[in-house]
Design a protein around this motif. Structure first.
Motif, mmCIF file in Angstrom:
data_model
loop_
_atom_site.group_PDB
_atom_site.id
_atom_site.type_symbol
_atom_site.label_atom_id
_atom_site.label_comp_id
_atom_site.label_asym_id
_atom_site.label_seq_id
_atom_site.Cartn_x
_atom_site.Cartn_y
_atom_site.Cartn_z
ATOM 1 N N ALA A 144 0.677 -1.371 0.075
ATOM 2 C CA ALA A 144 -0.025 0.079 -0.176
ATOM 3 C C ALA A 144 0.928 1.133 0.082
ATOM 4 O O ALA A 144 0.577 2.359 -0.841
ATOM 5 N N ALA A 145 2.073 1.426 0.688
ATOM 6 C CA ALA A 145 2.918 2.534 0.855
ATOM 7 C C ALA A 145 3.558 2.529 -0.292
ATOM 8 O O ALA A 145 3.624 3.920 -0.990
ATOM 9 N N ARG A 146 4.071 1.473 -1.043
ATOM 10 C CA ARG A 146 4.531 1.598 -2.362
ATOM 11 C C ARG A 146 3.964 1.918 -3.248
ATOM 12 O O ARG A 146 4.214 3.098 -3.990
ATOM 13 N N LYS A 147 2.722 1.694 -3.212
ATOM 14 C CA LYS A 147 1.833 2.332 -4.640
ATOM 15 C C LYS A 147 1.354 3.673 -4.076
ATOM 16 O O LYS A 147 1.211 4.386 -5.185
ATOM 17 N N LYS A 148 1.136 4.053 -3.046
ATOM 18 C CA LYS A 148 0.795 5.400 -2.596
ATOM 19 C C LYS A 148 1.847 6.286 -3.019
ATOM 20 O O LYS A 148 1.519 7.508 -3.397
ATOM 21 N N GLN A 149 3.114 5.994 -3.010
ATOM 22 C CA GLN A 149 4.297 6.671 -3.543
ATOM 23 C C GLN A 149 4.504 6.519 -5.034
ATOM 24 O O GLN A 149 5.475 7.147 -5.467
ATOM 25 N N ASN A 150 3.446 5.868 -5.865
ATOM 26 C CA ASN A 150 3.537 5.631 -7.147
ATOM 27 C C ASN A 150 5.004 5.096 -7.543
ATOM 28 O O ASN A 150 5.505 5.320 -8.553
ATOM 29 N N LEU A 151 5.589 3.950 -6.663
ATOM 30 C CA LEU A 151 6.668 3.254 -6.984
ATOM 31 C C LEU A 151 6.265 1.877 -7.335
ATOM 32 O O LEU A 151 5.447 1.204 -6.878
ATOM 33 N N THR A 152 7.018 1.563 -8.530
ATOM 34 C CA THR A 152 6.700 0.157 -8.838
ATOM 35 C C THR A 152 7.604 -0.903 -7.996
ATOM 36 O O THR A 152 8.614 -0.438 -7.446
ATOM 37 N N ARG A 153 7.520 -2.030 -8.228
ATOM 38 C CA ARG A 153 8.413 -3.179 -7.668
ATOM 39 C C ARG A 153 9.933 -3.003 -8.070
ATOM 40 O O ARG A 153 10.690 -3.413 -7.226
ATOM 41 N N GLU A 154 9.727 -2.671 -9.060
ATOM 42 C CA GLU A 154 11.345 -2.815 -9.732
ATOM 43 C C GLU A 154 11.905 -1.363 -9.361
ATOM 44 O O GLU A 154 13.326 -1.745 -9.117
ATOM 45 N N GLN A 155 11.313 -0.453 -9.165
ATOM 46 C CA GLN A 155 11.986 0.797 -8.680
ATOM 47 C C GLN A 155 12.320 0.756 -7.271
ATOM 48 O O GLN A 155 13.579 1.084 -6.799
ATOM 49 N N VAL A 156 11.392 0.109 -6.395
ATOM 50 C CA VAL A 156 11.786 -0.013 -4.937
ATOM 51 C C VAL A 156 13.002 -1.068 -4.874
ATOM 52 O O VAL A 156 13.989 -1.066 -4.402
ATOM 53 N N GLY A 157 12.764 -2.324 -5.890
ATOM 54 C CA GLY A 157 14.025 -3.169 -5.867
ATOM 55 C C GLY A 157 15.332 -2.721 -6.212
ATOM 56 O O GLY A 157 16.222 -2.922 -5.387
ATOM 57 N N ALA A 158 15.429 -1.623 -7.237
ATOM 58 C CA ALA A 158 16.664 -0.989 -7.604
ATOM 59 C C ALA A 158 17.000 -0.104 -6.540
ATOM 60 O O ALA A 158 18.254 -0.185 -6.199
ATOM 61 N N MET A 159 16.210 0.576 -5.692
ATOM 62 C CA MET A 159 16.475 1.513 -4.723
ATOM 63 C C MET A 159 17.101 0.852 -3.368
ATOM 64 O O MET A 159 18.194 1.389 -2.842
ATOM 65 N N ILE A 160 16.750 -0.374 -3.192
ATOM 66 C CA ILE A 160 17.218 -1.281 -1.867
ATOM 67 C C ILE A 160 18.015 -2.308 -2.412
ATOM 68 O O ILE A 160 18.548 -3.086 -1.502
ATOM 69 N N GLU A 161 18.322 -2.619 -3.528
ATOM 70 C CA GLU A 161 19.219 -3.644 -4.300
ATOM 71 C C GLU A 161 18.597 -4.802 -3.718
ATOM 72 O O GLU A 161 19.237 -5.871 -3.330
#
Length: 118
Positions: free
Chosen positions: A19-36
């Motif tokens: 929910a928090a990821r979607k609220k920030q309009n982030l994809t799983r790929e973007q979050v994955g890249a951000m936290i490796e």
């Protein structure tokens, strides 16, 4: 020795992350890249309640401003909820002039609750 079924159920945490990821309009790929991490790992955390490593857990709650208190200390009124933390982050990006408006809105909400209670 502990039994496997004694482990903490991370499904609620996974749903909060999603929910928090979607609220920030982030994809799983973007979050994955951000936290490796691999986006599939994030998918399993979000949808299946997979237990994240401590480092991934920390990275996710830090990046997405998730309050872990609501999952581990649900009876505690002293700690801030995820929604409150996310709102505070938004407030950090406002000017003092903007904050005057927000303060007026909050005052109006509080006053309207008082009228409803009468």
């Amino acid at each position: 020795m502990r039994k496997k079924e004694d482990k903490y159920d991370f499904r609620a945490f996974g749903l909060a992350i999603k929910a928090a990821r979607k609220k920030q309009n982030l994809t799983r790929e973007q979050v994955g890249a951000m936290i490796e991490i691999d986006p599939r790992y994030l998918t399993n955390i979000e949808n299946k309640g997979q237990h994240p490593s401590l480092q991934v857990f920390y990275d996710l709650v830090s990046l997405l401003n998730i309050s872990v208190d609501e999952f581990f200390l649900p009876a505690s009124d002293l700690d801030k909820s995820t929604r409150r933390r996310q709102l505070e982050k938004q407030l950090d990006n406002l000017s003092d002039k903007d904050l005057v408006i927000m303060e007026s809105v909050a005052d109006g909400i509080i006053k309207s609750k008082g009228v409803e209670d009468e």
